[in-house]
Write an enzyme that holds these catalytic residues in place. Structure first.
Site, PDB file in Angstrom:
ATOM      1  N   HIS A  78      -5.676  -4.975  -3.887  1.00 20.51           N
ATOM      2  CA  HIS A  78      -4.835  -6.142  -4.143  1.00 20.51           C
ATOM      3  C   HIS A  78      -5.493  -7.417  -3.656  1.00 20.51           C
ATOM      4  CE1 HIS A  78      -3.477  -6.449   0.084  1.00 20.51           C
ATOM      5  NE2 HIS A  78      -3.346  -5.123   0.057  1.00 20.51           N
ATOM      6  N   CYS A  94      -5.120  -0.561   2.775  1.00 24.14           N
ATOM      7  CA  CYS A  94      -5.403  -1.068   1.431  1.00 24.14           C
ATOM      8  C   CYS A  94      -6.759  -1.758   1.366  1.00 24.14           C
ATOM      9  CB  CYS A  94      -4.324  -2.057   0.998  1.00 24.14           C
ATOM     10  SG  CYS A  94      -2.755  -1.268   0.596  1.00 24.14           S
TER      11      CYS A  94
END
Length: 118
Positions: A78, A94
């Site tokens: 992301h 992440c």
């Protein structure tokens, strides 16, 4: 008669956590590399081979302008609202990218793209 364009390129992604880089391959050949942030020692980025299973535009909050969820629950590639974090071991597992980079990647890779994290 109508014609439509369809990409015949196959993409794959390799993420090297110690180098903090994401490399995009097209048809098995190096295409482009990006700097990324990955998980801190308490919440490391998981190693293994995954697939992109969902994609979202403007997910909000710390996820920047794009989200690509992996087949490992709660882990994704992301953007970020903290660009100074790129290049660091700082996330909760992440893979963070600069917003301009994640937009480019998002527009290239489809759901189902293989992501290998080493």
């Amino acid at each position: 008669m109508y014609y439509y364009w369809r990409s015949t390129s196959t993409y794959s992604i390799a993420i090297h956590t110690t180098a903090r880089t994401l490399t995009l391959y097209r048809n098995g050949q190096w295409f482009k590399s990006y700097p990324v942030a990955v998980g801190k020692s308490a919440t490391p980025t998981p190693k293994g081979t995954f697939k992109i299973v969902n994609k979202s535009i403007n997910p909000g909050g710390p996820f920047g302008v794009r989200w690509m969820g992996l087949s490992k629950p709660h882990i994704g590639i992301h953007g970020t609202n903290n660009p100074s974090s790129i290049g660091k071991f700082i996330s909760n597992g992440c893979i963070r990218m600069h917003n301009k980079d994640v937009i480019e990647l998002y527009n290239l890779v489809p759901i189902g793209t293989t992501v290998k994290i080493v």
